[in-house]
Scaffold this active site. Structure first.
Site, mmCIF file in Angstrom:
data_model
loop_
_atom_site.group_PDB
_atom_site.id
_atom_site.type_symbol
_atom_site.label_atom_id
_atom_site.label_comp_id
_atom_site.label_asym_id
_atom_site.label_seq_id
_atom_site.Cartn_x
_atom_site.Cartn_y
_atom_site.Cartn_z
ATOM 1 N N ASP A 43 41.849 -19.338 -36.405
ATOM 2 C CA ASP A 43 42.605 -20.540 -36.036
ATOM 3 C C ASP A 43 41.631 -21.709 -35.891
ATOM 4 O O ASP A 43 40.657 -21.620 -35.148
ATOM 5 C CB ASP A 43 43.364 -20.308 -34.724
ATOM 6 C CG ASP A 43 44.510 -21.297 -34.545
ATOM 7 O OD1 ASP A 43 44.259 -22.523 -34.618
ATOM 8 O OD2 ASP A 43 45.644 -20.856 -34.336
ATOM 9 N N SER A 87 49.496 -25.227 -35.397
ATOM 10 C CA SER A 87 49.423 -23.807 -35.745
ATOM 11 C C SER A 87 50.800 -23.223 -36.043
ATOM 12 O O SER A 87 50.909 -22.273 -36.819
ATOM 13 C CB SER A 87 48.763 -23.015 -34.613
ATOM 14 O OG SER A 87 47.397 -23.352 -34.516
ATOM 15 N N HIS A 276 38.397 -27.794 -30.396
ATOM 16 C CA HIS A 276 38.995 -28.983 -29.764
ATOM 17 C C HIS A 276 37.998 -29.676 -28.831
ATOM 18 O O HIS A 276 38.060 -30.878 -28.639
ATOM 19 C CB HIS A 276 40.241 -28.603 -28.955
ATOM 20 C CG HIS A 276 41.485 -28.471 -29.777
ATOM 21 N ND1 HIS A 276 42.214 -29.559 -30.202
ATOM 22 C CD2 HIS A 276 42.128 -27.392 -30.263
ATOM 23 C CE1 HIS A 276 43.263 -29.148 -30.900
ATOM 24 N NE2 HIS A 276 43.235 -27.830 -30.959
ATOM 25 N N ASP A 314 44.162 -21.591 -40.432
ATOM 26 C CA ASP A 314 45.467 -22.258 -40.501
ATOM 27 C C ASP A 314 45.339 -23.772 -40.659
ATOM 28 O O ASP A 314 46.204 -24.425 -41.197
ATOM 29 C CB ASP A 314 46.347 -21.891 -39.296
ATOM 30 C CG ASP A 314 45.674 -22.150 -37.964
ATOM 31 O OD1 ASP A 314 44.470 -22.493 -37.930
ATOM 32 O OD2 ASP A 314 46.363 -22.015 -36.928
HETATM 33 ZN ZN LIG Z 1 44.469 -26.459 -32.101
#
Ligand SMILES: [Zn+2]
Length: 458
Positions: A43, A87, A276, A314
């Site tokens: 991810d 996501s 992030h 993703d």
């Molecule tokens: Zn994120």
């Protein structure tokens, strides 16, 4: 001459037809060979995350395990309503072949549910599994095993995962499996999904040791009430959670007992969470954990001719990039996640983080002993925010000192995804039909090609 060349033309035409028939026959045979699919999703694992991981873990001339796979594609990731996906929409695309709006879980933008590759595999008798270091009801696993108009419908999604009889479910998020008042339970409907799963024949485990000892053909493992811990924090919190590699290995043990084959999605979810913050020491640790799971999948598939392994992301998060003045020494001093650092800081009577505790924590866990007044003020400015958002600002301070390039905190703050980008992401594949993925793809193509390879219909 004309007649001879005409006959020659007929003969070569016949040869072409024979060759074409052989190719079609061979490709049909190869399609039938894909019994198992292992889809590993990092991810938020964009190119920058991979570049940092390669540089730090194996050096710029080395290759991460998934970079050694024979077929590589590039994937566009936009969602139905935004050129930057979250996501939920990305996983919906990979699971169903349909674009949807950000925040939606395997339903079209109008709310109509669409079949997932997991469900299609299950219909043909295959075993199916979902693994995530996030909560198992969060967007990526949810979009393979559930349908809901909002990704925030955690209680409904958790219930769907259990009632869909997904053979292996491993990850975080036990809070939505118990009713309020029972352990970490948050469910308002009184249902105890763990008891329901046990009654349906599942073995239930809660730590690495129990996971290792578990047998049976149905397995539910919930290792944290919420997200599983960051790799950066496992020592600090004395985690007893399994690694993604251990979860993937156990899932393969269980799922491969099914003579019909299986579909498994295994997600390294916290690459995104760490990206992030732009704090790349943590990003690298999460990629390393993910890479170890890829190695488990590759070991399983090695020597077999029936298992397709796909590794992708993703979406990109924060547009991380390796810069010329990057200072690895800065990130080598980082001993915990920025969120963990935030949680160690103390507040004064007005609820503001104290300068003293900010300086202490940043020295202890980030090796930074010379915070500027502006940096202290930035951290104090997060005092009223959720700890993960405090982590964003702390991570960006560390990233700036290491000359890591990424989205600015200001751009991150105004984006609904909190810093995803629309950059393409890479895809790596090996096994039968892996060559189908070696081109520029859209994320919706992944579902269609997986279905094609397995001979299942969406
Ligand atoms: Zn994120």
């Amino acid at each position: 001459m004309i007649r001879r060349s005409g006959r020659k033309g007929t003969r070569s035409g016949l040869v072409v037809i024979l060759i074409l028939s052989a190719v079609l026959w061979l490709s049909a045979v190869s399609l039938a060979q894909v019994k198992n699919v292992i889809l590993l999703i990092g991810d938020g694992m964009g190119f920058g995350a991979i570049q940092y991981a390669r540089n730090i873990l194996v050096g710029p001339d080395g290759r991460l395990a998934f970079e050694k796979l024979p077929f590589v594609g590039l994937v566009t990731t936009y969602s139905a309503n935004q050129w930057v996906t979250d996501s939920a929409a990305a996983a919906t695309a990979m699971a169903t072949g349909y674009k949807t709006n950000n925040g939606m879980i395997s339903v079209k933008p109008d709310g109509t549910p669409v079949k997932t590759v997991l469900e299609a595999a299950q219909e043909t008798g295959k075993a199916v599994g979902l693994i995530s270091t996030n909560t198992v009801y969060d967007a990526t696993p949810a979009a393979f095993g559930a349908h809901w108009a909002q990704r925030s419908g955690s209680d409904a999604i958790a219930a769907q995962l259990v009632s869909r009889k997904i053979d292996v479910i491993l990850g975080g998020g036990s809070d939505q499996f118990f009713p309020k008042g029972v352990g970490p339970g948050k469910r308002g409907d009184g249902r105890n999904l763990v008891d329901e799963a046990k009654a349906a024949g599942y073995t239930y485990v809660t730590n690495a040791a129990e996971l290792a000892a578990a047998g049976g053909t149905k397995l539910l493992g919930l290792f944290h009430p919420s997200y599983m811990n960051y790799q950066s924090d496992r020592d600090e919190v004395k985690s007893e959670e399994p690694s993604l590699a251990e979860m993937t290995a156990k899932a393969l043990d269980v799922l491969s007992k099914d003579p019909d084959g299986f579909f498994l999605m295994s997600e390294g979810a916290r690459i995104d969470h760490m990206a992030h913050t732009a704090e790349v020491a943590g990003v690298v640790r999460e990629v390393k954990d993910f890479e170890a799971a890829v190695e488990v999948a590759l070991k399983f598939a090695a020597g077999r001719k029936d298992t397709l392994v796909i590794v992708t992301a993703d979406h990109d998060t924060m547009g991380l990039a390796v810069t010329e003045p990057f200072k690895p020494d800065v990130i080598r001093k980082v001993k915990a996640s920025p969120e963990y650092m935030a949680l160690q800081m103390k507040k004064d009577a007005n609820g503001v983080l104290t300068e003293e505790s900010i300086r202490q924590v940043m020295a202890d866990f980030a090796g930074i002993t010379d915070l500027t007044p502006a940096e202290v003020a930035t951290i104090q400015g997060t005092s009223k925010l959720a700890s993960y958002k405090q982590g964003y600002e702390i991570g960006s301070i560390i990233a700036a000192r290491a000359n890591v390039a990424s989205l600015t905190p200001a751009v991150r703050a105004i984006g609904e995804t909190g810093g995803h980008t629309g950059n393409q992401v890479p895809l790596y594949a090996t096994g039968p039909d892996a060559q189908l993925f070696a081109k520029v793809l859209d994320n919706t193509d992944i579902a269609r090609l997986v279905a094609q390879a397995m001979g299942i219909s969406l």
